[in-house]
Enzyme design. Structure first.
Site, PDB file in Angstrom:
ATOM      1  N   ALA A   1      -5.571  -4.463  12.058  1.00  0.00           N
ATOM      2  CA  ALA A   1      -6.510  -3.551  12.726  1.00  0.00           C
ATOM      3  C   ALA A   1      -5.735  -2.422  13.376  1.00  0.00           C
ATOM      4  CB  ALA A   1      -7.304  -4.317  13.764  1.00  0.00           C
TER       5      ALA A   1
ATOM      6  N   CYS B   1      -5.296   8.346  -1.434  1.00  0.00           N
ATOM      7  CA  CYS B   1      -5.982   7.453  -2.376  1.00  0.00           C
ATOM      8  C   CYS B   1      -7.217   6.778  -1.789  1.00  0.00           C
ATOM      9  CB  CYS B   1      -5.001   6.402  -2.888  1.00  0.00           C
ATOM     10  SG  CYS B   1      -3.703   7.128  -3.915  1.00  0.00           S
TER      11      CYS B   1
END
Ligand SMILES: NC(=O)c1ccc[n+]([C@@H]2O[C@H](COP(=O)([O-])OP(=O)(O)OC[C@H]3O[C@@H](n4cnc5c(N)ncnc54)[C@H](O)[C@@H]3O)[C@@H](O)[C@H]2O)c1
Ligand SMILES: O=c1ccn([C@@H]2O[C@H](COP(=O)(O)OP(=O)(O)O[C@H]3O[C@H](CO)[C@@H](O)[C@H](O)[C@H]3O)[C@@H](O)[C@H]2O)c(=O)[nH]1
Length: 446
Positions: free
Chosen positions: A262, A270
Site C-alpha cells: 500500500a 504501462c
C-alpha cells in the site's frame, strides 16, 4: 533446439525496444534497432543508453563494440536484410481521451512493410495494443506488402518490468505468441530457442488472446494494488496496520504477497494507460460493463496521490504557502528514470501549485521530471533536499530513502515532519526521535 542465424530488427528503441534489441544480440543474433528519434539513435550508436535501466548500458556497449548490434533512423536498412522485425514503438494514452494512441504503431508498420523486400520475413508486434489491432495490421500487411514478397505478422506481447528489463527479457517467466499459422510460430520458437531449452512456458495462441493476455496481466496487477489501497483507506480511518494485513492475506498462496504494498499507488508508462485503454476498447465493442470495475481501480489509485497531499497539508496545519517541502523520489518506481504518470511527480506538482516551495531529489529522475515540471526545485543530493525543510515527503522507495533513519536528518531539517507515502520506514523509530510522522494506510492522530 538447433540454433539458427537470424537477422533481427527492432522498430522503436525506447525502454522496451532498446532492451529487446540488446537482448537479441546477447542471444547471438545480428540486430539493427530503428527509431525516428535521431538523438536516441546517435546515443545508442555510440554505445550509450539515453535512459536508466540497470545492466542495459553494459549490454548495449558490448554488442555495439562487437558489431552485432547497430542502430539507424533509416528503415530501408532493415527491409532487404531482416528475417524478423519486432515492433516496439509507443502506444501512449491518446491526448484528450482514454484509449490507446495507435498512430505510432500504424506509422511504423506501414513504413516497415513498404521497406521489406526480403521474402519470408515475419513482423512481430511487441507493443501493448487494444484487442483487434493485430488482425487489422495483418490485413494491412497483406494489402501493402511489395509485390512478390511473402510477409506475415505475429503478436508477442512483452511483460518486462522497468528496473529488471534485461533479466525479464533474457529469462522471461512465460512467452506468449499469437500467430495465424505454424510457420510463424516455428520462426518464433527459433528466436526464443534459448528460453525454450530452459522449459520456459510457451503459450501459443491466436491474435486476440495474445493481445488480451497482456492487458489482463496489467489489469490484474493494478487491481491488486488498488485492492490493498482501498483497505488502506479503511485502516487510515479505523486504525490497524495495512502492512500486517497485506502480509497476513499474502501467506495464502492463492492470493500471494506480491503487489500488495500500500502507498501512493501505481504509475508509469504501462499500468495506468493500459487499464484505461482496455476499458475504452471493451466499451467500443459494446461491452460497457465488463471492465467498468477498472474505473474504480483507477479512481482508488488517483485518490492515493490526493491523500499524500492531504497528509502534507495536515502536518503543516493547512499552512503550506511558502513552506519548504522536500520530495524524495520522483520516478514512478525505484531503479528507473521514468516519470511517466509518476505519483511522486504528481504529488510534488500539487504541493507546488498549492504554494509550497518544493525541492525534489531523485537518484535518476530529476532530468526527466525537470522537462515536465521545470518550475520545481531540483537538487543532486538528499542532504540538499532536506536542508531547512519544514516537511519531508517520501514518494519513491529508492534504497537510499528506505535506509534513512532519524539521525541522518538531525540538524538538517527546519522541522521534524515526515510523510512516508510508500510505507517503507519504521514509524516507531521516527516517532521516538520526536518526529511527527504520517504514513499512507495508517491512522494519523496529529
Ligand atoms: N516500458 C516498459 O516497461 C514496457 C513493458 C512492456 C510493454 N511495453 C509496451 O511497449 C511499447 C513501447 O513502450 P516504451 O516504454 O518502450 O516506450 P518509449 O516511448 O520509451 O519508446 C518508444 C519508441 O518508439 C519510437 N518511435 C515512435 N514512432 C516510431 C516509428 N514510426 N518508427 C520507429 N520508431 C518510432 C520513439 O521515438 C521511442 O523511442 C508500448 O506499447 C508499451 O505499452 C512497455
Ligand atoms: O505492491 C506494489 C507494487 C507496485 N506498485 C506500483 O506500481 C507501479 C508499477 O510497478 P511495476 O509493475 O513494477 O512497473 P512496470 O515496469 O510499469 O511494469 C508493469 O508494466 C509493464 C508494461 O506493461 C509490464 O510489462 C510489467 O509486467 C508490469 O509489472 C509502480 O508505480 C509501483 O510503485 C505499488 O504501488 N505497490
Amino acid at each position: 533446439m538447433r540454433r539458427v542465424t537470424l537477422n533481427i530488427s527492432v522498430i522503436g528503441t525506447g525502454y522496451l525496444g532498446a532492451t529487446h534489441a540488446a537482448c537479441m544480440a546477447e542471444l547471438g543474433f545480428d540486430v539493427i534497432g530503428v527509431d525516428v528519434d535521431p538523438e536516441k539513435i546517435d546515443s545508442l550508436s555510440r554505445g550509450e543508453l539515453p535512459f536508466h535501466e540497470p545492466g542495459l548500458p553494459e549490454l548495449i556497449r558490448k554488442h555495439v563494440d562487437s558489431g552485432r548490434l547497430r542502430f539507424t533512423t533509416d528503415m530501408s536498412e532493415v527491409g532487404a536484410w531482416g528475417d524478423v522485425h519486432f515492433i516496439a514503438v509507443g502506444t501512449p494514452q491518446v491526448k484528450g481521451g482514454t484509449g490507446a494512441d495507435l498512430t505510432y504503431v500504424d506509422a511504423a508498420t506501414t513504413s516497415l512493410v513498404r521497406s521489406i523486400t526480403k521474402s519470408g520475413a515475419l513482423i512481430v508486434g511487441k507493443s501493448t495494443v487494444p484487442v483487434g489491432t493485430a488482425a487489422r495490421l495483418y490485413d494491412l500487411v497483406q494489402e501493402q506488402k511489395n509485390p512478390g514478397v511473402d510477409l506475415s505478422l505475429a503478436w508477442n506481447p512483452e511483460f518486462l518490468r522497468e528496473g529488471f528489463a534485461v533479466e525479464d527479457t533474457l529469462r522471461p517467466d512465460r512467452l506468449v505468441v499469437g500467430t495465424r499459422n505454424e510457420t510463424d510460430e516455428a520462426r518464433l520458437r527459433e528466436v526464443y530457442a534459448e528460453a525454450l531449452d530452459r522449459q520456459t512456458p510457451w503459450v501459443s495462441t491466436d491474435f486476440e488472446t495474445a493481445e488480451l493476455v497482456k492487458v489482463a496481466a496489467n489489469a490484474f496487477l493494478a487491481t491488486k494494488i488498488s485492492f490493498i489501497n482501498a483497505f488502506a483507506e479503511v485502516t487510515e480511518t479505523v486504525g490497524g496496520n495495512i502492512t500486517t494485513l497485506a502480509d497476513a492475506i499474502g501467506f495464502d498462496d492463492r492470493i500471494g504477497r506480491k503487489f500488495l504494498n500500500a502507498g501512493v499507488g501505481f504509475g508509469g508508462g504501462c499500468l495506468p494507460k493500459d487499464i484505461r485503454a482496455l476499458q475504452t476498447r471493451v466499451a467500443e465493442l459494446g461491452l460497457d460493463h465488463s471492465m467498468k470495475f477498472l474505473d474504480e481501480i483507477d479512481q482508488i489509485n488517483l485518490r492515493r496521490r490526493k491523500k499524500a497531499v492531504a497528509r502534507a497539508f495536515e502536518l503543516l496545519d493547512q499552512d503550506i504557502v511558502g513552506k519548504k517541502i522536500a520530495v524524495l523520489g520522483i520516478t514512478f518506481k525505484p531503479l528507473s528514470d521514468d516519470v511517466r504518470d509518476s505519483p511522486g511527480l504528481d504529488v510534488a506538482a500539487r504541493l507546488f501549485n498549492a504554494g509550497a516551495d518544493v525541492t525534489v531529489y531523485d537518484p535518476e529522475g530529476n532530468k526527466n521530471a525537470a522537462k515536465r515540471y521545470p518550475r520545481l526545485g531540483y537538487v543532486d543530493s538528499l542532504v540538499e533536499a532536506v536542508k531547512d525543510a519544514e516537511l519531508v515527503v517520501l514518494t519513491t522507495e529508492w534504497s537510499e530513502f528506505k535506509a534513512l533513519r532519524p539521525a541522518d536528518l538531525e540538524g538538517l531539517v527546519a522541522a521534524k515532519r515526515f510523510v512516508d507515502a510508500r510505507n517503507v520506514l519504521p514509524a516507531g523509530e521516527w516517532e521516538a526521535a520526536g518526529w511527527t510522522f504520517a504514513q499512507l494506510g495508517r491512522k494519523f492522530e496529529g
